[in-house]
Design an enzyme around this catalytic site. Structure first.
Site, PDB file in Angstrom:
ATOM      1  N   GLN A 188      13.776  -2.995  -1.160  1.00  0.00           N
ATOM      2  CA  GLN A 188      13.661  -1.575  -1.496  1.00  0.00           C
ATOM      3  C   GLN A 188      13.058  -0.773  -0.337  1.00  0.00           C
ATOM      4  OE1 GLN A 188      10.181  -0.761  -2.280  1.00  0.00           O
ATOM      5  NE2 GLN A 188      10.236   1.060  -3.596  1.00  0.00           N
ATOM      6  N   CYS A 307      -0.752  -3.050  -4.579  1.00  0.00           N
ATOM      7  CA  CYS A 307       0.477  -2.309  -4.310  1.00  0.00           C
ATOM      8  C   CYS A 307       1.577  -2.687  -5.292  1.00  0.00           C
ATOM      9  CB  CYS A 307       0.952  -2.564  -2.893  1.00  0.00           C
ATOM     10  SG  CYS A 307      -0.235  -2.045  -1.669  1.00  0.00           S
TER      11      CYS A 307
END
Ligand code: ZN
Length: 387
Positions: A188, A307
């Site tokens: 991504q 994250c």
């Protein structure tokens, strides 16, 4: 008009000087000597003290290297092209231009000092043509990049764009350290990789990709995790360390080792839609801070956002990584104003870029320590998160 007549006419308007006179003038520092031969002609040597500007670029580039009030000596192979070029520069408003009689052939015949200029292979000249056109880079800067050694810690969302652009720019030795393998959720934002790389070591996939883009540089893949025991050995010999890590443990380790070893640390971090970029190099200027001046201790693990839980907009590490690569190239070339003593704060949702001053902490026990009394590397326990 015959060719002979043409040159005779030029000799009435352009003064010619002997090689020994030229050497004296250049040694005194009162004149600038330019070798205007083609690139392939200077491969076998040029006059000591001569600056090379190929004839084709002379009129375009002379203002970057000489002022109209300078005494300019032009040298070609035999003294004919330099006559024509000198006349041309006079027309451009450089009154004090002379031609070296007999050119480099006469220089060599007089046994005057020569040197072997460093040049780029013709393949490199084509590759870096857009760099070579700019006076801030030019051949000199491109050779600086070629001689540079950069280590990127973390081959993820930040490491991908940094490595791609530094390899493209011609950084001569580019190393990446990471012990992860490529996962589907990396694609991504980690633009280094394709689906074919899934389950392969990131540094090996990076090596293949980068070497495929630029075979003229050396890529070093280090499939390891950085720790307090190996950090100094791994950092040894690099001009710049890029912090593209995803966890506080490694981030503080990089920061501390860079401070101790006096290696500039190009820092980047991202969180959701936001990013930070800076350079920490406290030894280059006593008033600029180290990372610890800003963040003395890592946050407790429960407050360090993961994250993988918080998320990140895929393009944000791309933006931050490109800025890190820009700062790295500027630093290696020694041009512009580096982000020393500043942090650039980016918010993608508002599309704001704020450059904020940051100050050195006079009490900081890291950047004020010598290598001998430097604190031990702190192993900070923080869950590594896949950026
Ligand atoms: Zn400090």
């Amino acid at each position: 008009m015959s060719t002979n007549d043409f040159f005779k006419k030029l000799q009435t308007s352009v003064k010619e000087i002997a090689p020994t006179t030229a050497l004296e003038l250049v040694s005194e520092g009162t004149s600038k000597l330019f070798d205007i031969r083609e690139d392939r002609e200077i491969e076998s040597g040029t006059a000591q003290g001569a600056k090379h500007i190929a004839r084709a670029f002379l009129e375009l580039q002379i203002s970057q290297h000489a002022q109209p009030e300078d005494t300019i000596i032009l040298m070609c192979a035999s003294g004919k092209r330099s006559l024509i070029a000198a006349h041309q520069l006079q027309e451009m408003g450089y009154p004090d231009v002379v031609s070296l009689a007999g050119g480099f052939d006469a220089w060599k015949a007089s046994d005057l000092p020569s040197c072997q200029p460093r040049i780029l292979a013709s393949r490199e000249q084509s590759r870096y043509a857009r760099h070579l056109l700019m006076p801030e880079v030019s051949l000199e800067g491109q050779l600086k990049l070629k001689d540079s050694r950069v280590l990127i810690v973390g081959a993820g969302g930040l490491g991908s764009p940094v490595a791609l652009y530094l390899a493209a720019a011609g950084v001569g030795t580019l190393a990446m350290i990471d012990d992860d393998k490529v996962e589907l959720s990396n694609l991504q934002r980690q633009v280094m990789y394709t689906e074919d790389d899934l389950d392969n070591a990131k540094v090996q996939a990076s090596l293949n990709r980068l070497q495929g883009m630029n075979a003229d540089i050396e890529i070093i893949a280090i499939e390891k995790r950085l720790n307090g025991d190996n950090v100094e050995e791994i950092f040894d010999g690099y001009d710049v360390i890029i912090d593209g890590t995803d966890n506080f443990n490694t981030r503080y380790l990089i920061a501390d080792a860079c401070t101790k070893l006096k290696i500039p640390n190009i820092h980047g971090s991202v969180y959701r839609f936001e990013g930070l970029v800076s350079i920490f190099a406290p030894d280059t200027n006593p008033s600029t801070p180290c990372y610890r001046c800003l963040y003395p201790e890592p946050p407790p693990p429960e407050l360090a956002p993961s994250c993988s839980e918080a998320g990140v907009l895929g393009v944000v590490p791309g933006v931050v990584g490109c800025l890190m690569a820009t700062e790295t190239v500027k630093w290696l070339l020694g041009i512009g104003e580096p982000l020393l003593g500043h942090v650039l704060s980016i918010n993608a949702l508002r599309m704001t870029f704020k450059k904020l001053p940051i100050e050195a902490n006079l009490e900081c026990r890291w950047c004020k320590s010598t290598a001998e009394d430097f604190p031990d590397y702190v192993e900070v326990q923080s869950a590594a998160c896949a950026l």
